[in-house]
Design a protein around this motif. Structure first.
Motif, short mmCIF file in Angstrom:
data_model
loop_
_atom_site.label_atom_id
_atom_site.label_comp_id
_atom_site.label_asym_id
_atom_site.label_seq_id
_atom_site.Cartn_x
_atom_site.Cartn_y
_atom_site.Cartn_z
N UNK B 120 10.38 -10.28 6.24
CA UNK B 120 10.96 -9.75 5.00
C UNK B 120 9.98 -10.18 3.92
N UNK B 121 9.21 -9.24 3.36
CA UNK B 121 8.12 -9.65 2.48
C UNK B 121 8.32 -9.19 1.04
N UNK B 123 6.64 -7.72 -2.66
CA UNK B 123 5.99 -6.46 -3.02
C UNK B 123 4.61 -6.29 -2.37
N UNK B 124 4.42 -5.18 -1.66
CA UNK B 124 3.14 -4.91 -1.00
C UNK B 124 2.34 -3.83 -1.73
N UNK B 125 2.72 -3.54 -2.98
CA UNK B 125 1.98 -2.59 -3.82
C UNK B 125 1.94 -1.19 -3.22
N UNK B 126 3.12 -0.71 -2.86
CA UNK B 126 3.25 0.68 -2.44
C UNK B 126 4.56 1.21 -3.04
N UNK B 134 4.38 -2.67 6.13
CA UNK B 134 3.03 -2.80 6.68
C UNK B 134 3.14 -3.30 8.11
N UNK B 137 -0.81 -5.37 8.10
CA UNK B 137 -1.38 -5.04 6.78
C UNK B 137 -1.90 -3.61 6.67
N UNK B 138 -1.44 -2.73 7.56
CA UNK B 138 -1.70 -1.30 7.41
C UNK B 138 -0.40 -0.64 6.94
N UNK B 139 -0.53 0.29 5.98
CA UNK B 139 0.66 0.83 5.32
C UNK B 139 1.38 1.93 6.09
N UNK B 141 4.51 4.56 4.79
CA UNK B 141 5.23 4.92 3.58
C UNK B 141 6.55 5.65 3.84
#
Lengths: 464, 209
Positions: B120-121, B123-126, B134, B137-139, B141
Motif C-alpha cells: 500500500x504505497x 503517491x506514485x505520480x500518476x 506499479x 516500478x513500472x506503471x 493506469x
C-alpha cells in the motif's frame, strides 16, 4: 489523459510531448518550440552574468513548491567561493503532482540543456540530476539522453569546443518524500539518511553539498531555461502576470471528466476555467457538484466552491489562505467523505515524517491515530479539539485557511508557522484545519451518531 | 547472502568514480546490490561500505531510511497500489482490498509461491491515471478489479516479463560516462574557479581598468 498546452504559442516546456521520438537527441533538435541545443550555443556567446541576468529579469519562479525566483536564489551564493554545485530536484512526490516525471520521460534533453545553461551561468563544477527512485522509466530516458549528449560533445569536457566543461550525473533516489526538501536532498546525495538540515543557513546556496555553495532547482524550472534563452526575456514575460510571468504545469486530478497535466499561463487562468473548460478538466465528473479542492498539492490547505474564481497565481492563492505549491490541483465532489480524505492525506505525512523533529514525528502519528478512530466509529467527543491541539503543537495557529463567508470567517494567509525544521509536519495540519473548519458536522456525526450521516456538499452556511 | 559479483564490483567502482566524494554513491550501489540479489543483503552492505569508505552500519543506516530498499526477500513482483488522495477518490483503497483478496495476503505480505509482494504505497505520480499501481516500478493506469486479475494472470504466466523485469532492476539503461569525456570530477577541496568564469571575470576586470 488530456495534456499539454491549449495552443502552440503556450507550449513552452510541453512542445515535444506529443512528438514521436521527441525524447531522442535528433527529435529534440528537429522539433519543439525552439531549436534543441541551440540555446546553450547562444548562451555560451554571452557572459555567465548575462545569462544569470536573463533568468533574474524574466523572473523565472521556482516550480517546486515555494515559488521563489530562481535568479534571486542564485544570487545568494557567496562570491568567489568554489566549487559550486547544481542539483536538480526530480524527487517529485507531493501527492497530486505529476509533471516533472512527464518532463523527464518525454523531453529529457530539454532538461539537460536547461542544466547546461544554469551550470554555465553559476559556474557549477558538477550537476546532479536527482530523480525519484520509483520513476524507472524517467531514469531510463534520462540515462539514454545523457549518453547521447556525452557522445555528441554536449556534456562533459569542452562543450561545443569551448572552455565550458561540466559533468551531469544521474542520481537515483530510493523512496522518501522528505528528500524533496532541498537540504534533505543534499543529505541523501551525500549518501546519508534524507533528513533536513538545521537552519540557518536557510539556503544551500551558502552551504550545501559537501558544505559548498549549492543551487537546488526543480526540474520544471530548469526545463524553462532553453526556451527563455531562445526567445528572450520579453517573450518569456509576454504571458502570465507581472509577478508570475510565463507558463506553468498544472496536474489536475480527482473528480473531473478529463484530468490531465496542462501548461497554463501563470496567474491568468482561474480554477473555474481549469475545472470546467473543455480543453482542461471538462467539468466536475458526470454532473456532480464541487465540494472542495486542493489547489497546490497535499500540503496545501483546501479551497471550497467560494474560491473557484481565484486565479492560479501564487500570491493571490497565498493571500487567500493556501498555496499553489507544486501545481497539483485535486478536485473532490460531494460524494467525498471529508474525514476519510483528511485521514488519507494526514496518513501520508505521518508515514513520510523523517523523525528528526519531535512535534512532527509524534504529532503526525497522533493525528493519524485520532482520525482513524473517528473514522472507525470509536471517536470521543473531545477528539476534534484534541486534533486541533496536537496540530497546534506542530504549527502554532492561526493556521492558514480559506475564507468561509457563510460563517463570517476571513482567510488566514499562507504560510503557516512551524515548530519544526522543515514544513512537512506543518503541512499535515492543512487537511485537518481545512476539513474541521468547514465540515465539523461530518466529524461530529461520526463520533456521536449511531448511523453515519450521508456525505454531502459544502454547506453554504457555517456550522460553527 | 552475497557480495557484489566481480562484474558488478567493476560497475560499482565506475559509479563511485562519478562522485566527488565516494560516500555519495551509497544509494546507487544499494540499488545495484538489490538488482543483483532481489533484496539488500548484509554481505552486500558490507561490500558497499568497503567501496564507498564507510562502515557497514552506516550503509545500513542510510538504506533503512528508504522505502525501496528491502532487507528481506520479496516476491518476484512488487505490486504497489497507490491509495493516496487522487487514487483514493477514484477507488484506490477498494482496489487494494481487491488485491489483498485476490492474492490472499495483506498489504506488506508476500504470496506463498514467492511471486508477489503487495504494498500500500504513497503517491506514485500518476494522479490523472487513477487508480494507478506499479509492478516493480513500472506503471499500470486506471486499473479496475478485472484489470487487476488480468494483470496477475499475465505476470504469473510470464506474458509481461519483457516489460516488467524482476524486483530490484531499476533502469534497464545505465548512464555511462566515457573516460575521455569526463570534465572535472575531483574532490571539492581540489576544485578552483571554473576556467570560463575566470576568463569572463578577467575580461570584465580588464575592461574596467
Amino acid at each position: 489523459m488530456a495534456e499539454g498546452a491549449v495552443s502552440p504559442e503556450l507550449a513552452r516546456v510541453t512542445s515535444r510531448w506529443a512528438v514521436e521520438g521527441g525524447h531522442t537527441i535528433d527529435g529534440y533538435r528537429a522539433s519543439g518550440s525552439y531549436a534543441g541545443y541551440e540555446s546553450i550555443r547562444a548562451a555560451l556567446d554571452l557572459s555567465p552574468d548575462q545569462v544569470s541576468g536573463m533568468v533574474k529579469d524574466a523572473t523565472v519562479l521556482g516550480r517546486g513548491g515555494a515559488g521563489f525566483p530562481a535568479g534571486v536564489k542564485w544570487g545568494f551564493c557567496p562570491p568567489g567561493v568554489w566549487p559550486r554545485y547544481l542539483v536538480v530536484n526530480g524527487d517529485e512526490s507531493e501527492p497530486g503532482t505529476y509533471k516533472d516525471r512527464i518532463l523527464m520521460e518525454r523531453d529529457p534533453h530539454q532538461l539537460i540543456e536547461g542544466c547546461l545553461i544554469a551550470a554555465y551561468a553559476i559556474g557549477a563544477a558538477q550537476v546532479f540530476l536527482y530523480v525519484r527512485g520509483e520513476m524507472a522509466h524517467a531514469q531510463e530516458r534520462i540515462a539514454a539522453a545523457l549518453n547521447e549528449a556525452y557522445a555528441a560533445g554536449l556534456v562533459g569536457k569542452n562543450i561545443l569546443g569551448t572552455d565550458f566543461s561540466v559533468d551531469i550525473v544521474l542520481h537515483w533516489g530510493a523512496g522518501a518524500y522528505i528528500v524533496g526538501e532541498e537540504t534533505a536532498l543534499i543529505e541523501s546525495l551525500e549518501g546519508n539518511r534524507g533528513m533536513p538540515r538545521l537552519k540557518p543557513p536557510f539556503f544551500p546556496a551558502a552551504k550545501g553539498l559537501y558544505m559548498a555553495p549549492t543551487f537546488v532547482n526543480n526540474v520544471e524550472t530548469q526545463a524553462n531555461l532553453p526556451w527563455l534563452v531562445a526567445h528572450g526575456v520579453d517573450a518569456y514575460r509576454s504571458v502570465g502576470t507581472e509577478a508570475s510571468p510565463g507558463t506553468r504545469l498544472i496536474a489536475l486530478s480527482g473528480h473531473v471528466n478529463t484530468p490531465g497535466v496542462f501548461e497554463v499561463p501563470q496567474g491568468t487562468t482561474t480554477f473555474r476555467e481549469l475545472f470546467e473548460a473543455e480543453h482542461y478538466g471538462g467539468g466536475i465528473r458526470d454532473g456532480h457538484e464541487l465540494k472542495m479542492f486542493i489547489p497546490g498539492g497535499a500540503s496545501a490547505p483546501w479551497f471550497f466552491p467560494e474560491q473557484v474564481d481565484l486565479p492560479l497565481e501564487g500570491r493571490v492563492v497565498g493571500g487567500e489562505g493556501s498555496m499553489l505549491g507544486s501545481g497539483a490541483v485535486v478536485v473532490m465532489d460531494e460524494t467525498t467523505d471529508a474525514v476519510r480524505a483528511c485521514l488519507r492525506v494526514v496518513r501520508f505525512f505521518a508515514r513520510e515524517s523523517c523523525g528528526k523533529c519531535a512535534p512532527c514525528r509524534e504529532g503526525t502519528t497522533w493525528e493519524e491515530k485520532i482520525l482513524q478512530r473517528i473514522l472507525d466509529g470509536h471517536g470521543r467527543p473531545s477528539d476534534i479539539d484534541l486534533l486541533l491541539d496536537v496540530a497546534d503543537n506542530i504549527s502554532p495557529g492561526p493556521y492558514p485557511t480559506a475564507a468561509h463567508p457563510g460563517a463570517g470567517l476571513e482567510a488566514v494567509p499562507f504560510p503557516p508557522r512551524q515548530t519544526t525544521i522543515c514544513p512537512l509536519g506543518p503541512s499535515s495540519v492543512a487537511p485537518i484545519t481545512s476539513a474541521i473548519r468547514r465540515f465539523r458536522h461530518e466529524f461530529e456525526a461520526k463520533i456521536t451518531k449511531r448511523d453515519s450521516i450521508p456525505v454531502a456538499a459544502a454547506p453554504a452556511q457555517g456550522d460553527h | 547472502m552475497a557480495r557484489l559479483t566481480p562484474a558488478n564490483e567493476q560497475l560499482a567502482r565506475s559509479i563511485v568514480a562519478r562522485y566527488p566524494v565516494p560516500k555519495s554513491a551509497t544509494i546507487p550501489l544499494c540499488h545495484l546490490a538489490q538488482e543483483q540479489d532481489g533484496h539488500l543483503t548484509d554481505d552486500a552492505m558490507a561490500h558497499i561500505a568497503e567501496l564507498v569508505g564507510c562502515t557497514a552500519a552506516e550503509v545500513l543506516g542510510t538504506a533503512s531510511f528508504y522505502e525501496m530498499f528491502k532487507r528481506h526477500e520479496t516476491g518476484t513482483y512488487c505490486v504497489n497500489v497507490c491509495t493516496n488522495i487522487s487514487c483514493q477518490l477514484l477507488g484506490g483503497e477498494e482496489l487494494l482490498e481487491h488485491a489483498e483478496r485476490t492474492l490472499g495476503v495483506r498489504a506488506g505480505g508476500t504470496t506463498a509461491d514467492g511471486m508477489f509482494t503487495l504494498e500500500d504505497v504513497e503517491c506514485i505520480a500518476a494522479c490523472t491515471e487513477a487508480p494507478a499501481l506499479q509492478v516493480n516500478y513500472r506503471y499500470f493506469h486506471r486499473i479496475s478489479t478485472e484489470d487487476f486479475d488480468q494483470l496477475v494472470d499475465d505476470l504469473r504466466s510470464g506474458r509481461l516479463s519483457d516489460e516488467v523485469p524482476p524486483h530490484g532492476t531499476l533502469g534497464k539503461v545505465r548512464q555511462e560516462i566515457p573516460a575521455d569525456k569526463v570534465a572535472n570530477i575531483t574532490p571539492p577541496e581540489e576544485q578552483t574557479e571554473p576556467v570560463w568564469i575566470a576568463r569572463h571575470r578577467q575580461a570584465a576586470e580588464g575592461g574596467a581598468s
